[in-house]
Design a protein around this motif. Structure first.
Motif, PDB file in Angstrom:
ATOM      1  N   ILE A   1      -1.936  -8.049  -5.463  1.00 54.18           N
ATOM      2  CA  ILE A   1      -0.155  -7.793  -5.514  1.00 54.18           C
ATOM      3  C   ILE A   1       0.375  -8.162  -4.334  1.00 54.18           C
ATOM      4  O   ILE A   1       1.258  -8.911  -4.313  1.00 54.18           O
ATOM      5  N   ASN A   2      -0.089  -7.989  -3.331  1.00 52.88           N
ATOM      6  CA  ASN A   2       0.371  -8.171  -1.622  1.00 52.88           C
ATOM      7  C   ASN A   2       0.408  -9.774  -1.762  1.00 52.88           C
ATOM      8  O   ASN A   2       1.108 -10.046  -1.014  1.00 52.88           O
ATOM      9  N   PHE A   3      -0.226 -10.279  -2.167  1.00 57.39           N
ATOM     10  CA  PHE A   3      -0.686 -11.585  -2.125  1.00 57.39           C
ATOM     11  C   PHE A   3       1.021 -12.285  -3.162  1.00 57.39           C
ATOM     12  O   PHE A   3       1.688 -13.557  -2.272  1.00 57.39           O
ATOM     13  N   LEU A   4       1.170 -11.417  -3.892  1.00 58.89           N
ATOM     14  CA  LEU A   4       1.886 -12.345  -4.825  1.00 58.89           C
ATOM     15  C   LEU A   4       3.635 -11.827  -4.391  1.00 58.89           C
ATOM     16  O   LEU A   4       4.240 -12.824  -4.543  1.00 58.89           O
ATOM     17  N   ILE A   5       3.485 -10.947  -4.016  1.00 56.78           N
ATOM     18  CA  ILE A   5       4.796 -10.294  -2.928  1.00 56.78           C
ATOM     19  C   ILE A   5       5.016 -11.278  -1.857  1.00 56.78           C
ATOM     20  O   ILE A   5       5.726 -11.841  -1.450  1.00 56.78           O
TER      21      ILE A   5
ATOM     22  N   GLY B   1      -0.045   8.708 -11.550  1.00 54.15           N
ATOM     23  CA  GLY B   1      -1.007   8.965 -10.446  1.00 54.15           C
ATOM     24  C   GLY B   1      -2.401   8.518 -10.168  1.00 54.15           C
ATOM     25  O   GLY B   1      -2.963   9.364  -8.860  1.00 54.15           O
ATOM     26  N   VAL B   2      -2.140   7.396 -10.526  1.00 52.47           N
ATOM     27  CA  VAL B   2      -3.296   6.802 -10.272  1.00 52.47           C
ATOM     28  C   VAL B   2      -3.754   5.902  -9.187  1.00 52.47           C
ATOM     29  O   VAL B   2      -2.656   4.734  -9.090  1.00 52.47           O
TER      30      VAL B   2
ATOM     31  N   ASP C   1       0.699  -0.716  -0.032  1.00 55.87           N
ATOM     32  CA  ASP C   1      -0.068  -0.082   0.008  1.00 55.87           C
ATOM     33  C   ASP C   1       0.543   0.883   0.101  1.00 55.87           C
ATOM     34  O   ASP C   1       0.290   2.576  -0.804  1.00 55.87           O
ATOM     35  N   ASP C   2       1.717   0.824   0.591  1.00 53.23           N
ATOM     36  CA  ASP C   2       2.490   2.419   0.957  1.00 53.23           C
ATOM     37  C   ASP C   2       3.332   2.735   0.428  1.00 53.23           C
ATOM     38  O   ASP C   2       4.366   3.758   0.364  1.00 53.23           O
ATOM     39  N   VAL C   3       4.239   1.646  -0.942  1.00 56.52           N
ATOM     40  CA  VAL C   3       5.756   1.601  -1.200  1.00 56.52           C
ATOM     41  C   VAL C   3       5.504   1.032  -2.381  1.00 56.52           C
ATOM     42  O   VAL C   3       5.453   2.463  -3.501  1.00 56.52           O
ATOM     43  N   ILE C   4       4.823   0.284  -2.569  1.00 53.44           N
ATOM     44  CA  ILE C   4       4.839  -0.541  -4.208  1.00 53.44           C
ATOM     45  C   ILE C   4       3.295   1.112  -4.928  1.00 53.44           C
ATOM     46  O   ILE C   4       4.102   0.921  -6.111  1.00 53.44           O
ATOM     47  N   MET C   5       2.380  -0.092  -4.502  1.00 57.40           N
ATOM     48  CA  MET C   5       1.480   0.434  -5.406  1.00 57.40           C
ATOM     49  C   MET C   5       0.795   2.272  -6.027  1.00 57.40           C
ATOM     50  O   MET C   5       0.566   2.562  -6.632  1.00 57.40           O
ATOM     51  N   PRO C   6       2.266   3.347  -4.302  1.00 54.98           N
ATOM     52  CA  PRO C   6       2.387   5.287  -5.551  1.00 54.98           C
ATOM     53  C   PRO C   6       2.993   4.535  -6.330  1.00 54.98           C
ATOM     54  O   PRO C   6       2.989   5.094  -7.003  1.00 54.98           O
ATOM     55  N   VAL C   7       4.004   3.769  -6.228  1.00 55.23           N
ATOM     56  CA  VAL C   7       5.487   3.237  -7.477  1.00 55.23           C
ATOM     57  C   VAL C   7       4.113   3.154  -8.742  1.00 55.23           C
ATOM     58  O   VAL C   7       4.546   4.218 -10.097  1.00 55.23           O
ATOM     59  N   ILE C   8       3.825   2.159  -8.841  1.00 55.73           N
ATOM     60  CA  ILE C   8       3.127   2.250 -10.014  1.00 55.73           C
ATOM     61  C   ILE C   8       1.570   2.562 -10.550  1.00 55.73           C
ATOM     62  O   ILE C   8       1.960   3.466 -10.908  1.00 55.73           O
ATOM     63  N   GLY C   9       1.053   3.607  -9.325  1.00 56.83           N
ATOM     64  CA  GLY C   9       0.647   4.387  -9.633  1.00 56.83           C
ATOM     65  C   GLY C   9       1.020   5.749 -10.400  1.00 56.83           C
ATOM     66  O   GLY C   9       0.293   6.124 -11.229  1.00 56.83           O
TER      67      GLY C   9
END
Length: 151
Positions: A94-98, A49-50, A36-44
């Motif tokens: 994505i959380n599960f895959l990590i 910026g989504v 939530d705090d590292v990977i998804m913001p980068v992907i967004g």
């Protein structure tokens, strides 16, 4: 019945399982934060910026009396609007895959360590090499001489 329960709880496997569940829950929180705090913001940021958790489809009308934004997934969900939150699902996948990848790395490392330990143990317990034929012959001669002397 109480003694059986105490014996069940005192088994090492049950205690190991309890420790594993507690550590797993804490590890799940770490993985969720990583997602939530590292990977998804980068992907967004890569995709303009989504925030993926905000992707959803309304499947029905908004409840009467709702005054919030029609684009706020969390508020609509709390109000009871029927929603298809596919963005949140993407985040959870994505959380599960990590988490699965990290567990894979841990299991792989443990398996390699166990294989190495078994190999070292097998090498350490190898039977001693057979004595050369001349040593065996000399021992036989010595034993015959002892027997001839009567010692």
């Amino acid at each position: 019945m109480l003694k059986d329960f105490q014996a069940f709880i005192a088994r090492g496997n049950v205690l190991d399982l309890a420790v594993g569940v507690i550590i797993g829950a804490a590890f799940g929180n770490i993985t969720k934060s990583l997602t939530d705090d590292v990977i998804m913001p980068v992907i967004g940021a890569i995709f303009g910026g989504v925030d993926f958790s905000g992707y959803f489809l309304r499947l029905g009308p908004v409840p009467a009396g709702y005054t919030g934004s029609l684009n706020n997934y969390a508020a609509l969900k709390e109000a009871g609007a029927p929603l298809l939150g596919f963005g949140q699902f993407i985040t959870v996948v994505i959380n599960f895959l990590i988490l699965a990848f990290i567990v894979f790395l841990i299991v792989r490392s443990v398996n390699r360590l166990m294989t190495r330990l078994e190999r070292e143990k097998a090498e350490g317990t190898a039977p001693p090499a057979a004595d050369p034929a001349d040593v065996v012959l000399l021992r036989e001669i010595r034993d015959e001489l002892k027997a001839a002397r009567g010692v």
